[in-house]
Design a protein around this motif. Structure first.
Motif, short mmCIF file in Angstrom:
data_model
loop_
_atom_site.label_atom_id
_atom_site.label_comp_id
_atom_site.label_asym_id
_atom_site.label_seq_id
_atom_site.Cartn_x
_atom_site.Cartn_y
_atom_site.Cartn_z
N THR A 48 53.82 -12.41 -51.29
CA THR A 48 53.06 -13.52 -51.86
C THR A 48 53.95 -14.23 -52.88
N PRO A 49 53.85 -15.56 -52.99
CA PRO A 49 54.84 -16.30 -53.77
C PRO A 49 54.82 -16.02 -55.27
N VAL A 50 53.63 -15.95 -55.89
CA VAL A 50 53.59 -15.71 -57.33
C VAL A 50 54.16 -14.33 -57.65
N CYS A 51 53.76 -13.33 -56.87
CA CYS A 51 54.26 -11.97 -57.08
C CYS A 51 55.78 -11.91 -56.92
N THR A 52 56.30 -12.67 -55.99
CA THR A 52 57.75 -12.69 -55.77
C THR A 52 58.46 -13.18 -57.02
N THR A 53 57.94 -14.23 -57.65
CA THR A 53 58.58 -14.73 -58.87
C THR A 53 58.52 -13.70 -59.98
N GLU A 54 57.41 -12.98 -60.07
CA GLU A 54 57.27 -11.96 -61.12
C GLU A 54 58.25 -10.80 -60.89
N PHE A 55 58.34 -10.35 -59.66
CA PHE A 55 59.23 -9.22 -59.38
C PHE A 55 60.68 -9.59 -59.63
N MET A 56 61.06 -10.81 -59.31
CA MET A 56 62.42 -11.25 -59.60
C MET A 56 62.66 -11.28 -61.12
N ALA A 57 61.65 -11.71 -61.87
CA ALA A 57 61.80 -11.75 -63.32
C ALA A 57 61.92 -10.34 -63.90
N PHE A 58 61.09 -9.40 -63.42
CA PHE A 58 61.23 -8.02 -63.88
C PHE A 58 62.61 -7.48 -63.53
N ALA A 59 63.11 -7.80 -62.34
CA ALA A 59 64.44 -7.34 -61.93
C ALA A 59 65.52 -7.89 -62.84
N ARG A 60 65.43 -9.16 -63.18
CA ARG A 60 66.45 -9.79 -64.03
C ARG A 60 66.43 -9.25 -65.45
N HIS A 61 65.28 -8.74 -65.89
CA HIS A 61 65.17 -8.19 -67.24
C HIS A 61 65.24 -6.67 -67.26
N ALA A 62 65.52 -6.06 -66.12
CA ALA A 62 65.50 -4.59 -66.04
C ALA A 62 66.48 -3.94 -67.01
N ASP A 63 67.67 -4.51 -67.16
CA ASP A 63 68.66 -3.93 -68.08
C ASP A 63 68.19 -4.04 -69.53
N ALA A 64 67.51 -5.12 -69.86
CA ALA A 64 67.00 -5.28 -71.23
C ALA A 64 65.91 -4.26 -71.51
N PHE A 65 65.04 -4.00 -70.54
CA PHE A 65 64.03 -2.95 -70.71
C PHE A 65 64.71 -1.59 -70.85
N LYS A 66 65.70 -1.33 -70.03
CA LYS A 66 66.39 -0.04 -70.06
C LYS A 66 67.07 0.18 -71.41
N ALA A 67 67.59 -0.89 -72.01
CA ALA A 67 68.23 -0.78 -73.32
C ALA A 67 67.25 -0.34 -74.39
N LEU A 68 65.95 -0.57 -74.15
CA LEU A 68 64.90 -0.13 -75.08
C LEU A 68 64.35 1.24 -74.71
N GLY A 69 64.98 1.89 -73.72
CA GLY A 69 64.47 3.19 -73.27
C GLY A 69 63.18 3.05 -72.49
N CYS A 70 63.03 1.93 -71.78
CA CYS A 70 61.80 1.62 -71.08
C CYS A 70 62.05 1.48 -69.58
N GLU A 71 61.24 2.18 -68.78
CA GLU A 71 61.33 2.11 -67.33
C GLU A 71 60.30 1.15 -66.77
N LEU A 72 60.55 0.65 -65.56
CA LEU A 72 59.64 -0.26 -64.87
C LEU A 72 59.12 0.41 -63.61
N LEU A 73 57.84 0.18 -63.30
CA LEU A 73 57.23 0.76 -62.12
C LEU A 73 56.18 -0.20 -61.58
N GLY A 74 56.41 -0.72 -60.36
CA GLY A 74 55.48 -1.65 -59.76
C GLY A 74 54.44 -0.94 -58.90
N LEU A 75 53.43 -1.67 -58.47
CA LEU A 75 52.37 -1.11 -57.63
C LEU A 75 51.65 -2.21 -56.88
N SER A 76 51.35 -1.95 -55.60
CA SER A 76 50.32 -2.69 -54.88
C SER A 76 49.72 -1.75 -53.86
#
Length: 214
Positions: A48-76
């Motif tokens: 779905t198009p909106v979800c695609t934009t969100e997942f790409m944004a989470f992917a692009r910020h994944a290193d910034a989250f990791k630098a905070l000791g934070c993991e990402l986990l999606g679900l549908s």
């Protein structure tokens, strides 16, 4: 006739609902993230198009989250195979690799435990829900978005950093706070402390409102 209430809505500052589920990176459970921050986020459906934009944004910020000791986990509620196909399509069409696991929730067990199913919002798809869980497994924040509008991933990154700052320093953070900006000193709890607040060296506005730099 009104819709039945959503069962089992989680509550802030209480243990996050336990889960164990298949993901695109193998089985994951809440205990796998003990000692780390976790952002768990749901989306209505793969491809779905909106979800695609969100997942790409989470992917692009994944290193910034990791630098905070934070993991990402999606679900549908889609299958592992649909998730994998969608991840491959995002890589092929947009040049963005998805570096975090996505939960397969065909039974809707995780979605129901976290209150992700809102019949009034559409169908049985999970709405755009985001949960921030701290290293002790405590649910610290949750945000729900409608099907039609995408989330701001930068806001969740900011919120994780704000929560970490609050925990480390016993302070609060003002609207739109970012790292390096002044924080809010908790209000005094006694009349005597209120009388002396002005002379304590803070950026003082009134007895209940003072800021300081960290």
């Amino acid at each position: 006739m009104s819709e039945a209430p959503i069962p089992g809505l989680p509550r802030l500052n209480e243990p996050a609902p336990f889960f164990k589920a298949r993901t695109t990176a193998g089985e994951r459970s809440l205990t796998d993230y003990k000692g780390k921050w976790l952002v768990l986020f749901s989306h209505p459906a793969d491809f779905t198009p909106v979800c695609t934009t969100e997942f790409m944004a989470f992917a692009r910020h994944a290193d910034a989250f990791k630098a905070l000791g934070c993991e990402l986990l999606g679900l549908s509620i889609d299958s592992i195979f649909a998730h994998i196909a969608w991840m491959r399509t995002i890589d092929e069409k947009f040049g963005v690799k998805i570096p975090f696991p996505i939960i397969e929730d065909l039974s809707m067990e995780v979605a129901m435990a976290y209150g992700m199913i809102h019949p009034g919002a559409g169908d049985t798809s999970a709405v755009r829900a985001t949960f921030i869980i701290d290293p002790n497994g405590i649910l610290r924040a949750m945000v729900y978005y409608p099907m039609s509008n995408g989330r701001s991933v930068e806001e969740f990154l900011r919120l994780v950093e704000a929560l970490q700052t609050t925990d480390a320093n016993g302070v609060a953070t003002p609207e739109a706070w970012k790292k390096g900006e002044p924080v809010i000193v908790p209000p005094p709890k006694t009349a005597e402390d209120a009388d002396t607040r002005a002379g304590m060296g803070y950026d003082y506005t009134d007895w209940f409102f003072s800021k300081k730099s960290l």
